[in-house]
Design an enzyme around this catalytic site. Structure first.
Site, short mmCIF file in Angstrom:
data_model
loop_
_atom_site.label_atom_id
_atom_site.label_comp_id
_atom_site.label_asym_id
_atom_site.label_seq_id
_atom_site.Cartn_x
_atom_site.Cartn_y
_atom_site.Cartn_z
N ASP A 198 0.84 -1.20 0.00
CA ASP A 198 0.00 0.00 0.00
C ASP A 198 0.87 1.25 0.00
O ASP A 198 2.01 1.21 0.46
CB ASP A 198 -0.83 0.10 1.28
N1 URA Z 1 -0.84 -5.93 4.09
C1 URA Z 1 -1.27 -4.66 4.11
O1 URA Z 1 -2.21 -4.33 4.81
N2 URA Z 1 -0.65 -3.77 3.33
C2 URA Z 1 0.38 -4.08 2.55
O2 URA Z 1 0.92 -3.21 1.86
C3 URA Z 1 0.84 -5.40 2.55
C4 URA Z 1 0.20 -6.31 3.33
#
Ligand code: URA
Length: 244
Positions: free
Chosen positions: A106
Site C-alpha cells: 500500500d
Molecule cells: N498488508 C497490508 O495491509 N498492506 C500491505 O501493503 C501489505 C500487506
C-alpha cells in the site's frame, strides 16, 4: 560461433561463475562449450539461442533479467505509472530495462519490494498457492490480548473470506511480527483492524528468504545470483494449482 552477441565471459560472470577474470580462465582451461564445441576466449554468444555448458553441464542463461530489492518509502505508489502523477516505485530504480513490481505494498506501507522483468518468478512469488512467506512488522494501536493474537494466528473473518493461518508474535507491546503467504488487498491492516487493533505503521521486512535491514528508505540494490536462485527454490516448494 557468432560475431555478435554477448561476450561469453560476461555471460558466465552474470550466471555466478565468478569475476570476468575467473570466467576467462574457465574458457582458457577449455571447460566451457558453446553448442557442444569448446569455446575460445573472445567468443560471443546469443543468449536466446546458444547452449552454453561448463564442465559438461548446461547453464541457464536468462537473457536480460534484472532483479531489484527496494526499500519502499511511505507515500510511493506500487505501480509502474500513476494516472494521478504521484511518485511510483519504478521512479526509484533504473528505467531500463522495463521492470514491474512483484505484488504490491500500500501507499502508506514501507519496506521490501521486489521489482523484476522475470514474469515466471513474479507469478510464483505472488500466487498464494506457492506459499511464499512475507513477513511484516505492524505497530498497532493498543496491546493485543492473547485471544486477539490467537485469532490472528488461526485466521480472521474478512469481508472477502477468512484468512489462512498466520505466524504471529508480539516482540514488544503493540508491535506485531506477522508472517503470511496470501497477498490480499490491505490484508495485514484488515486483519489487525478485525481484532480491534488498527495498524499505525506497517513495514515488510522479509520476502521468502530475502531480508535486508541495511537498505534505507528509497534505496535499492540488485539481487545476487545466489539470492535469485534461492528465491526460485523458495517459490518452487509450494504445490501450485497452476503454473501459467
Ligand atoms: N498488508 C497490508 O495491509 N498492506 C500491505 O501493503 C501489505 C500487506
Amino acid at each position: 560461433m557468432p560475431e555478435t552477441g554477448e561476450r561469453l565471459q560476461k555471460v558466465l560472470a552474470r550466471c555466478g561463475f565468478g569475476s570476468r577474470r575467473v570466467c576467462e580462465d574457465l574458457i582458457e582451461d577449455e571447460r566451457v562449450t558453446v553448442n557442444g564445441r569448446t569455446a575460445i576466449l573472445g567468443a560471443r554468444v546469443d543468449v536466446a539461442t546458444d547452449i552454453v555448458s561448463v564442465d559438461g553441464v548446461e547453464i541457464g542463461i536468462q537473457p536480460d533479467f534484472v532483479y531489484y530489492l527496494l526499500n519502499k518509502p511511505v507515500g510511493v505508489v506500487t505501480t509502474a505509472s500513476d494516472t494521478h502523477g504521484r511518485p511510483v516505485v519504478t521512479d526509484l530504480v533504473p528505467s531500463e530495462p522495463r521492470i514491474h513490481p512483484v505484488g504490491r505494498l500500500d501507499m502508506d506501507t514501507e519496506g521490501l519490494l521486489l521489482l523484476t522483468n522475470d514474469g515466471r518468478l513474479t507469478h510464483r512469488i505472488t500466487h498464494p498457492s506457492f506459499g511464499v512467506d512475507k513477513e511484516y512488522l505492524a505497530h498497532v494501536q493498543g496491546t493485543p490480548s492473547r485471544g486477539a493474537l490467537r485469532k490472528l494466528r488461526e485466521g480472521v473473518e474478512l469481508e472477502d473470506g477468512p484468512t489462512a493461518p498466520a505466524v504471529v508474535a508480539m516482540p514488544s507491546p503493540g508491535l506485531l511480527r506477522l508472517v503470511i503467504h496470501e497477498g490480499r488487498n490491505r490484508q495485514v491492516r484488515r486483519m489487525c483492524e478485525a481484532v480491534g487493533h488498527p495498524v499505525l505503521r506497517l513495514v515488510r521486512t522479509r520476502i521468502a528468504s530475502l531480508a535486508d535491514a541495511t537498505l534505507g528508505p528509497g534505496e535499492y540494490r540488485e539481487l545476487s545470483v545466489d539470492e535469485v536462485r534461492q528465491l526460485e527454490r523458495d517459490a518452487g516448494s509450494g504445490s501450485p494449482e497452476s503454473d501459467g
